[in-house]
Design a protein around this motif. Structure first.
Motif, PDB file in Angstrom:
ATOM      1  N   SER A 244       0.830  -1.205   0.000  1.00 28.68           N
ATOM      2  CA  SER A 244       0.000   0.000   0.000  1.00 28.68           C
ATOM      3  C   SER A 244       0.864   1.254   0.000  1.00 28.68           C
ATOM      4  O   SER A 244       0.517   2.268  -0.624  1.00 28.68           O
ATOM      5  CB  SER A 244      -0.926  -0.004   1.219  1.00 28.68           C
ATOM      6  N   SER A 245       2.004   1.204   0.691  1.00 27.07           N
ATOM      7  CA  SER A 245       2.873   2.388   0.756  1.00 27.07           C
ATOM      8  C   SER A 245       3.498   2.692  -0.603  1.00 27.07           C
ATOM      9  O   SER A 245       3.584   3.857  -1.007  1.00 27.07           O
ATOM     10  CB  SER A 245       3.968   2.180   1.809  1.00 27.07           C
ATOM     11  N   VAL A 246       3.915   1.649  -1.335  1.00 27.05           N
ATOM     12  CA  VAL A 246       4.465   1.877  -2.670  1.00 27.05           C
ATOM     13  C   VAL A 246       3.352   2.329  -3.622  1.00 27.05           C
ATOM     14  O   VAL A 246       3.559   3.215  -4.458  1.00 27.05           O
ATOM     15  CB  VAL A 246       5.145   0.602  -3.213  1.00 27.05           C
ATOM     16  N   ALA A 247       2.170   1.739  -3.471  1.00 26.27           N
ATOM     17  CA  ALA A 247       1.035   2.142  -4.297  1.00 26.27           C
ATOM     18  C   ALA A 247       0.718   3.623  -4.088  1.00 26.27           C
ATOM     19  O   ALA A 247       0.347   4.332  -5.026  1.00 26.27           O
ATOM     20  CB  ALA A 247      -0.185   1.289  -3.966  1.00 26.27           C
ATOM     21  N   SER A 248       0.891   4.089  -2.857  1.00 27.34           N
ATOM     22  CA  SER A 248       0.643   5.505  -2.566  1.00 27.34           C
ATOM     23  C   SER A 248       1.627   6.389  -3.317  1.00 27.34           C
ATOM     24  O   SER A 248       1.253   7.444  -3.855  1.00 27.34           O
ATOM     25  CB  SER A 248       0.774   5.738  -1.055  1.00 27.34           C
ATOM     26  N   VAL A 249       2.877   5.960  -3.394  1.00 21.37           N
ATOM     27  CA  VAL A 249       3.878   6.727  -4.140  1.00 21.37           C
ATOM     28  C   VAL A 249       3.532   6.729  -5.628  1.00 21.37           C
ATOM     29  O   VAL A 249       3.632   7.759  -6.300  1.00 21.37           O
ATOM     30  CB  VAL A 249       5.288   6.141  -3.920  1.00 21.37           C
ATOM     31  N   VAL A 250       3.120   5.581  -6.140  1.00 26.21           N
ATOM     32  CA  VAL A 250       2.717   5.487  -7.549  1.00 26.21           C
ATOM     33  C   VAL A 250       1.551   6.433  -7.829  1.00 26.21           C
ATOM     34  O   VAL A 250       1.554   7.180  -8.820  1.00 26.21           O
ATOM     35  CB  VAL A 250       2.317   4.035  -7.906  1.00 26.21           C
ATOM     36  N   TYR A 251       0.561   6.422  -6.940  1.00 26.54           N
ATOM     37  CA  TYR A 251      -0.614   7.287  -7.126  1.00 26.54           C
ATOM     38  C   TYR A 251      -0.227   8.767  -7.052  1.00 26.54           C
ATOM     39  O   TYR A 251      -0.637   9.567  -7.904  1.00 26.54           O
ATOM     40  CB  TYR A 251      -1.660   6.961  -6.068  1.00 26.54           C
ATOM     41  N   ASN A 252       0.574   9.126  -6.043  1.00 23.07           N
ATOM     42  CA  ASN A 252       0.963  10.532  -5.861  1.00 23.07           C
ATOM     43  C   ASN A 252       1.878  11.026  -6.970  1.00 23.07           C
ATOM     44  O   ASN A 252       2.003  12.237  -7.191  1.00 23.07           O
ATOM     45  CB  ASN A 252       1.636  10.719  -4.501  1.00 23.07           C
ATOM     46  N   SER A 253       2.525  10.095  -7.675  1.00 21.79           N
ATOM     47  CA  SER A 253       3.371  10.472  -8.819  1.00 21.79           C
ATOM     48  C   SER A 253       2.554  10.604 -10.104  1.00 21.79           C
ATOM     49  O   SER A 253       3.120  10.826 -11.183  1.00 21.79           O
ATOM     50  CB  SER A 253       4.470   9.422  -9.021  1.00 21.79           C
ATOM     51  N   ASN A 254       1.224  10.437  -9.991  1.00 24.06           N
ATOM     52  CA  ASN A 254       0.298  10.536 -11.139  1.00 24.06           C
ATOM     53  C   ASN A 254       0.607   9.529 -12.243  1.00 24.06           C
ATOM     54  O   ASN A 254       0.326   9.786 -13.428  1.00 24.06           O
ATOM     55  CB  ASN A 254       0.320  11.966 -11.726  1.00 24.06           C
ATOM     56  N   LEU A 255       1.174   8.400 -11.860  1.00 22.67           N
ATOM     57  CA  LEU A 255       1.523   7.397 -12.861  1.00 22.67           C
ATOM     58  C   LEU A 255       0.317   6.593 -13.319  1.00 22.67           C
ATOM     59  O   LEU A 255       0.313   6.049 -14.431  1.00 22.67           O
ATOM     60  CB  LEU A 255       2.608   6.468 -12.304  1.00 22.67           C
ATOM     61  N   LEU A 256      -0.713   6.508 -12.482  1.00 22.91           N
ATOM     62  CA  LEU A 256      -1.931   5.800 -12.904  1.00 22.91           C
ATOM     63  C   LEU A 256      -2.624   6.539 -14.039  1.00 22.91           C
ATOM     64  O   LEU A 256      -3.358   5.931 -14.831  1.00 22.91           O
ATOM     65  CB  LEU A 256      -2.883   5.623 -11.722  1.00 22.91           C
ATOM     66  N   ASP A 257      -2.372   7.842 -14.115  1.00 22.25           N
ATOM     67  CA  ASP A 257      -2.956   8.627 -15.213  1.00 22.25           C
ATOM     68  C   ASP A 257      -2.487   8.117 -16.574  1.00 22.25           C
ATOM     69  O   ASP A 257      -3.208   8.212 -17.572  1.00 22.25           O
ATOM     70  CB  ASP A 257      -2.567  10.107 -15.082  1.00 22.25           C
ATOM     71  N   LEU A 258      -1.259   7.593 -16.615  1.00 19.33           N
ATOM     72  CA  LEU A 258      -0.722   7.096 -17.879  1.00 19.33           C
ATOM     73  C   LEU A 258      -1.551   5.934 -18.413  1.00 19.33           C
ATOM     74  O   LEU A 258      -1.796   5.832 -19.620  1.00 19.33           O
ATOM     75  CB  LEU A 258       0.733   6.648 -17.691  1.00 19.33           C
ATOM     76  N   LEU A 259      -1.993   5.046 -17.519  1.00 18.28           N
ATOM     77  CA  LEU A 259      -2.812   3.915 -17.939  1.00 18.28           C
ATOM     78  C   LEU A 259      -4.172   4.395 -18.440  1.00 18.28           C
ATOM     79  O   LEU A 259      -4.678   3.918 -19.455  1.00 18.28           O
ATOM     80  CB  LEU A 259      -2.997   2.926 -16.792  1.00 18.28           C
ATOM     81  N   GLU A 260      -4.760   5.349 -17.722  1.00 21.73           N
ATOM     82  CA  GLU A 260      -6.063   5.869 -18.136  1.00 21.73           C
ATOM     83  C   GLU A 260      -5.971   6.543 -19.507  1.00 21.73           C
ATOM     84  O   GLU A 260      -6.871   6.394 -20.342  1.00 21.73           O
ATOM     85  CB  GLU A 260      -6.585   6.860 -17.093  1.00 21.73           C
ATOM     86  N   ALA A 261      -4.876   7.260 -19.733  1.00 21.86           N
ATOM     87  CA  ALA A 261      -4.711   7.968 -21.018  1.00 21.86           C
ATOM     88  C   ALA A 261      -4.664   6.978 -22.170  1.00 21.86           C
ATOM     89  O   ALA A 261      -5.208   7.244 -23.251  1.00 21.86           O
ATOM     90  CB  ALA A 261      -3.444   8.813 -20.979  1.00 21.86           C
ATOM     91  N   GLU A 262      -4.029   5.834 -21.962  1.00 19.35           N
ATOM     92  CA  GLU A 262      -3.952   4.827 -23.019  1.00 19.35           C
ATOM     93  C   GLU A 262      -5.320   4.255 -23.348  1.00 19.35           C
ATOM     94  O   GLU A 262      -5.625   3.947 -24.501  1.00 19.35           O
ATOM     95  CB  GLU A 262      -3.004   3.695 -22.600  1.00 19.35           C
ATOM     96  N   VAL A 263      -6.166   4.092 -22.327  1.00 18.00           N
ATOM     97  CA  VAL A 263      -7.513   3.558 -22.563  1.00 18.00           C
ATOM     98  C   VAL A 263      -8.374   4.593 -23.281  1.00 18.00           C
ATOM     99  O   VAL A 263      -9.179   4.251 -24.164  1.00 18.00           O
ATOM    100  CB  VAL A 263      -8.171   3.135 -21.233  1.00 18.00           C
ATOM    101  N   ARG A 264      -8.208   5.855 -22.934  1.00 18.25           N
ATOM    102  CA  ARG A 264      -8.987   6.899 -23.607  1.00 18.25           C
ATOM    103  C   ARG A 264      -8.620   7.001 -25.084  1.00 18.25           C
ATOM    104  O   ARG A 264      -9.466   7.265 -25.922  1.00 18.25           O
ATOM    105  CB  ARG A 264      -8.735   8.253 -22.932  1.00 18.25           C
TER     106      ARG A 264
END
Length: 534
Positions: free
Chosen positions: A201-221
């Motif tokens: 969960s702590s690493v996931a928090s860093v991933v989320y706060n780095s806005n890296l999940l946005d990259l996956l969403e952009a590919e789907v859009r």
């Protein structure tokens, strides 16, 4: 000298390395040390780098070194040969690059940090940028090995500082790396992000706060490339499986994005199917409802329910995925309640599909797959996948579940729930297995228990060790038998009912005999008869 002998006899080195690499079972520290006493690491490395013209040399030495470095003894030698690791990461040979990546993993996973932190050693030799290059440019095996090494590096505080640099303009920042890649390289970076997210969960928090999940969403859009979109949806499917996924994914626009895919009739069917599966998996865990508002869950259920109602016989995969998604949502108490209490309840389509054997002109194969998927989904809603103490739902949901099954029975030639259950058990093995799961969940209800016990044919099927011929079928049948027996014994009134005494005895005997083709008299029985006289 043995070292000189190894150099001048590369064929013998290859034979010994091949024997070591293919030795069955795990190699011990002692065996690794014994091999390296005969053929020291500098000799092996030199043979690998000079590429002597010996058949099978590279394959044998790479496989041998990989097994050596997996041992504690072999891993302890890696710090002395970091320059070799660096050279290996940039080698032309994909096999050598893969070995170098795996060597980094061995170093990070087996280090005791007696002298220097393994992560600091990796940082000192500037290994991380080379791992990223292997991720982007290597073949599939190299990319996977580099991903594993980076994941291991993230287990160290120093490693986290390198993987997630404070300076967002760093070339190694994953967002910048993805921006400059080909589509294949970009997908690999996204796969690395998912792997890092899953660590904790702590690493996931860093991933989320780095806005890296946005990259996956952009590919789907950007759905121009169906193959890339589908690949990224598979990554989201992996994300949804992570226990802490709902905590972070609920803060993104993922739910809205996936629902827009489900309602988009112009895209490929497989994309809608995967979108439904992601939502189902995301909401299949009890803790998901701590982060996802009930209103959002209702909206998701409505979107899947609406799509399921539109599907025809040619949409086999999408229909199956829709049913499975609803079933996954129904694995939780909250999800099952919502499926049964909507207006109309989404579970009605699951119940209808579970007992639809008439087809009304539909393709027979489609009916079979749909029935099987629906039975499993209904089994989840009924609580088969939940602990026994959590199988029953709230009063209104239980009334809805009973009404749906009785209503379906009354509209069918079977007329009663027991008739529906028996008809399922009379179908092919895959459907019977799904039927066993359904009854295991439903039998916690008194009305269902009575319905099952009212038909001797049902009891005969679940107690007959010859009904199933596969291991999974035998175990499913026996588990169902145990569930019925336990439900009966937990009800003193039913257990002591003289009319059910025969059923109780039959179930007791079947449970004792176990799931695997046990018979009352497995031993040979002698046949004695008088001799015929002429």
């Amino acid at each position: 000298m043995e070292e000189e002998f190894a150099v001048t006899n590369p064929t013998q080195l290859v034979e010994a390395a091949s024997d070591f690499a293919h030795h069955p079972g795990a190699q011990s520290d002692a065996s690794a040390k014994e091999f390296l006493d005969r053929f020291p690491l500098p000799v092996i490395i030199n043979a690998l780098q000079t590429k002597q013209d010996v058949l099978g040399l590279e394959n044998a030495l790479v496989a041998c070194l990989e097994r050596i470095f997996r041992t504690k003894y072999g891993a302890s030698l890696i710090p002395q040969y970091m320059s070799f690791v660096v050279v290996g990461l940039g080698a032309d040979s994909q096999k050598v690059r893969c070995l170098a990546c795996k060597t980094v993993s061995c170093l990070l996973e087996n280090s005791d940090d007696t002298f220097v932190s393994a992560a600091r050693l990796v940082i000192k030799y500037d290994v991380y940028p080379l791992l990223l290059k292997c991720l982007i440019d290597g073949d599939e095996q190299v990319a996977n090995a580099s991903m594993d090494a980076i994941r291991s590096l993230a287990g160290y505080a120093e490693g986290m500082d390198v993987i997630f640099p404070a300076n967002i303009s760093e070339a190694t920042h994953l967002r910048n790396l993805a921006a400059g890649c080909s589509s294949v390289g970009r997908v690999r970076v996204l796969a690395l992000i998912v792997k890092l997210f899953s660590i904790s969960s702590s690493v996931a928090s860093v991933v989320y706060n780095s806005n890296l999940l946005d990259l996956l969403e952009a590919e789907v859009r950007n759905a121009d490339d169906t193959l890339v979109t589908l690949t990224v949806l598979e990554l989201f499917y992996e994300l949804a499986e992570v226990q802490h996924s709902a905590e972070f994914l609920s803060k993104t626009t993922l739910l809205q994005l996936l629902m827009s895919l489900i309602s988009n009739a112009s895209i490929e069917s497989i994309l809608r199917a995967r979108a439904m599966m992601i939502l189902g998996r995301l909401m299949s865990k009890e803790n998901s409802f701590l982060f996802i508002p009930e209103s959002s869950v209702r909206t998701v259920i409505s979107a899947i329910d609406e799509r399921l109602g539109l599907l025809e016989s040619q949409d086999v995969d999408e229909c199956e995925c829709a049913l499975e998604a609803l079933g996954q949502i129904g694995m939780t108490i909250q999800g099952a309640n919502l499926l049964l209490l909507g207006i109309p309840p989404a579970a009605r389509l699951v119940v209808d599909a579970a007992f639809d054997r008439h087809g009304r002109g539909k393709q027979l194969m489609f009916i079979g797959w749909k029935t099987q998927a629906a039975l499993h989904a209904l089994g989840n809603i009924a609580g088969e996948a939940r602990p026994e103490s959590n199988r029953l739902l709230n009063v209104d949901a239980e009334e809805s579940l009973q009404a749906l099954i009785y209503g379906t029975a009354s509209r069918s030639p079977k007329l009663t729930p027991s008739g529906l259950f028996l008809s399922v058990l009379q179908q092919e093995s895959e459907i019977r297995i799904a039927g066993y799961r359904l009854m295991m969940g439903l039998v916690a209800r008194q009305w269902c228990l009575m319905a099952i016990c009212s038909r001797q044919e049902i009891i005969s099927v679940v107690t007959d060790t010859l009904t199933e011929t596969t291991k999974i079928g035998m175990e499913a049948r026996h588990n169902c038998c145990q569930a019925i027996q336990k439900a009966l014994l937990s009800s003193p009134k039913l257990a002591s009912d003289p009319a059910l005494a025969g059923i109780v005895a039959k179930l007791d005997e079947a449970v004792r005999r176990g799931p695997y083709l046990a018979r009352k008299h497995p031993e040979a029985q002698p046949a004695i008869m008088t001799a015929e006289r002429f």
